[in-house]
Design an enzyme around this catalytic site. Structure first.
Site, PDB file in Angstrom:
ATOM      1  N   SER A 154      36.903  25.514  20.605  1.00 40.77           N
ATOM      2  CA  SER A 154      36.139  24.919  21.705  1.00 40.77           C
ATOM      3  C   SER A 154      36.988  23.848  22.366  1.00 40.77           C
ATOM      4  O   SER A 154      37.322  22.832  21.740  1.00 40.77           O
ATOM      5  CB  SER A 154      34.848  24.299  21.177  1.00 40.77           C
ATOM      6  N   HIS A 189      36.324  29.091  23.567  1.00 41.26           N
ATOM      7  CA  HIS A 189      34.922  28.704  23.766  1.00 41.26           C
ATOM      8  C   HIS A 189      34.863  27.571  24.787  1.00 41.26           C
ATOM      9  O   HIS A 189      35.517  26.536  24.636  1.00 41.26           O
ATOM     10  CB  HIS A 189      34.335  28.272  22.420  1.00 41.26           C
ATOM     11  N   ASP A 214      32.408  25.012  26.795  1.00 41.34           N
ATOM     12  CA  ASP A 214      31.085  24.387  26.761  1.00 41.34           C
ATOM     13  C   ASP A 214      30.735  23.808  28.122  1.00 41.34           C
ATOM     14  O   ASP A 214      31.367  22.853  28.585  1.00 41.34           O
ATOM     15  CB  ASP A 214      31.067  23.275  25.702  1.00 41.34           C
ATOM     16  N   MET A 264      28.034  21.845  30.312  1.00 45.60           N
ATOM     17  CA  MET A 264      26.897  20.922  30.133  1.00 45.60           C
ATOM     18  C   MET A 264      26.567  20.265  31.459  1.00 45.60           C
ATOM     19  O   MET A 264      27.470  19.906  32.222  1.00 45.60           O
ATOM     20  CB  MET A 264      27.263  19.851  29.109  1.00 45.60           C
ATOM     21  N   HIS A 310      29.592  29.040  27.055  1.00 44.66           N
ATOM     22  CA  HIS A 310      28.322  28.608  26.451  1.00 44.66           C
ATOM     23  C   HIS A 310      27.619  27.677  27.443  1.00 44.66           C
ATOM     24  O   HIS A 310      28.074  26.559  27.668  1.00 44.66           O
ATOM     25  CB  HIS A 310      28.660  27.912  25.125  1.00 44.66           C
ATOM     26  N   MET A 332      25.015  25.230  28.468  1.00 42.89           N
ATOM     27  CA  MET A 332      24.004  24.257  28.027  1.00 42.89           C
ATOM     28  C   MET A 332      23.484  23.561  29.279  1.00 42.89           C
ATOM     29  O   MET A 332      23.766  22.382  29.533  1.00 42.89           O
ATOM     30  CB  MET A 332      24.636  23.265  27.038  1.00 42.89           C
ATOM     31  N   MET A 371      23.282  27.483  16.882  1.00 41.06           N
ATOM     32  CA  MET A 371      23.780  26.105  16.932  1.00 41.06           C
ATOM     33  C   MET A 371      23.588  25.464  15.562  1.00 41.06           C
ATOM     34  O   MET A 371      22.468  25.418  15.049  1.00 41.06           O
ATOM     35  CB  MET A 371      23.023  25.273  17.974  1.00 41.06           C
ATOM     36  N   ASP A 400      28.206  27.619  15.898  1.00 39.81           N
ATOM     37  CA  ASP A 400      28.805  26.579  16.745  1.00 39.81           C
ATOM     38  C   ASP A 400      28.308  25.205  16.330  1.00 39.81           C
ATOM     39  O   ASP A 400      27.118  24.904  16.453  1.00 39.81           O
ATOM     40  CB  ASP A 400      28.424  26.874  18.207  1.00 39.81           C
TER      41      ASP A 400
HETATM   42  C1  DX5 Z   1      28.366  21.307  21.066  1.00 39.62           C
HETATM   43  C2  DX5 Z   1      29.205  22.448  21.570  1.00 39.62           C
HETATM   44  C3  DX5 Z   1      30.247  22.892  20.624  1.00 39.62           C
HETATM   45  C4  DX5 Z   1      31.254  21.827  20.248  1.00 39.62           C
HETATM   46  C5  DX5 Z   1      31.600  22.049  18.820  1.00 39.62           C
HETATM   47  O1  DX5 Z   1      27.352  21.061  21.969  1.00 39.62           O
HETATM   48  O2  DX5 Z   1      28.390  23.574  21.879  1.00 39.62           O
HETATM   49  O3  DX5 Z   1      30.889  24.070  21.071  1.00 39.62           O
HETATM   50  O4  DX5 Z   1      32.439  21.855  20.996  1.00 39.62           O
HETATM   51  O5  DX5 Z   1      32.434  21.024  18.417  1.00 39.62           O
HETATM   52  P1  DX5 Z   1      32.681  20.740  16.871  1.00 39.62           P
HETATM   53  O6  DX5 Z   1      33.348  21.956  16.302  1.00 39.62           O
HETATM   54  O7  DX5 Z   1      33.539  19.526  16.881  1.00 39.62           O
HETATM   55  O8  DX5 Z   1      31.319  20.516  16.261  1.00 39.62           O
HETATM   56 ZN    ZN Z   2      29.459  25.524  22.292  1.00 37.00          ZN
END
Ligand code: DX5
Ligand code: ZN
Length: 227
Positions: free
Chosen positions: A6, A31, A33, A35, A64, A66, A135, A174
């Protein structure tokens, strides 16, 4: 077994070299993320960044979302080069429509469960999905601690997919995945492992990717021999 570093935990001013490093370490997916500051209390990146990442890597991009209104952005992320898009069941009253909209764009469609969302929320959609993302932290930030209950949830999700005959759809995990729990999550059925801080906060992300992948592969049960 697929490792999906990620980039949330990478240096955003140097994403290209971060990706090159994990590619060399054997990353199977990247990956990404996304947001929006509404669904989660953090803001990250949008389609233009995904488009730029797509130009610098052959590794498929696992996006992903969010965000509170994924339906508005699915086309933009698909056009930007996402190979996989996952959406949270918590924000989608018409999840069936959304999953099929993603597939119609030629992108693998995944659904995501927050830690407090029960597996039963998937019951009517498990046949349709290309993967399920569990998650194992509350989304929003990297570097959080793996929630132990997630291990049982991974098993429950795997069982739900199998019951529906969707045996080829992998379960992705994740949040808080690292060398201390990789064997447990693989044992519970996870086949796509997201790792942010365990890779990008390590002194050598290339080596960290390689080690996590080796540990995950070792933990994977041997296939039943053909008779
Ligand atoms: C959290 C994200 C993850 C995050 C995981 O909201 O969806 O993908 O990057 O990071 P680690 O592996 O540090 O928990
Ligand atoms: Zn993620």
């Amino acid at each position: 077994m697929q490792i999906a570093p990620s980039i949330l935990s990478a240096d955003f001013a140097a994403l290209g070299s971060a990706i090159t490093a994990v590619e060399r370490g054997g990353a199977d997916l990247i990956h990404v993320d996304v947001m929006d500051g509404h669904f989660v209390p953090n803001i990250t990146i949008g389609p233009p960044v995904v488009r730029s990442l797509k130009r610098v890597t052959q590794v498929p991009l696992d996006v992903h979302l969010m965000i509170t209104d994924p339906d508005r952005y699915i086309e933009a992320f698909a056009a930007a080069g996402a190979a996989m898009i996952s959406v949270h069941v918590e924000v989608l009253p018409h999840l069936h429509r959304t999953v099929h909209a993603i597939k119609a764009l030629g992108v693998r469609a995944g659904v995501v469960l927050n830690p407090a969302t029960p597996v039963v929320a998937l019951e009517q959609i498990v046949e349709d999905v290309d993967f399920v993302l569990v998650m194992s932290v509350n989304p929003g930030f990297g570097g959080q601690t793996f929630i132990p209950r997630s291990e049982a949830k991974l098993r429950e999700v795997r069982a739900a997919l199998d019951r529906a005959g969707n045996t080829s759809a992998p379960v992705e995990v994740d949040g808080g995945v690292d060398l201390t729990n990789v064997a447990r999550v693989v044992g519970a059925g996870a086949r796509i492992l997201v790792a942010g801080s365990a890779i990008f906060h390590a002194p050598d992300p290339e080596q960290a990717t390689r080690e996590l992948k080796a540990a995950a592969t070792r933990a994977q049960p041997a296939p039943v021999a053909a008779r």
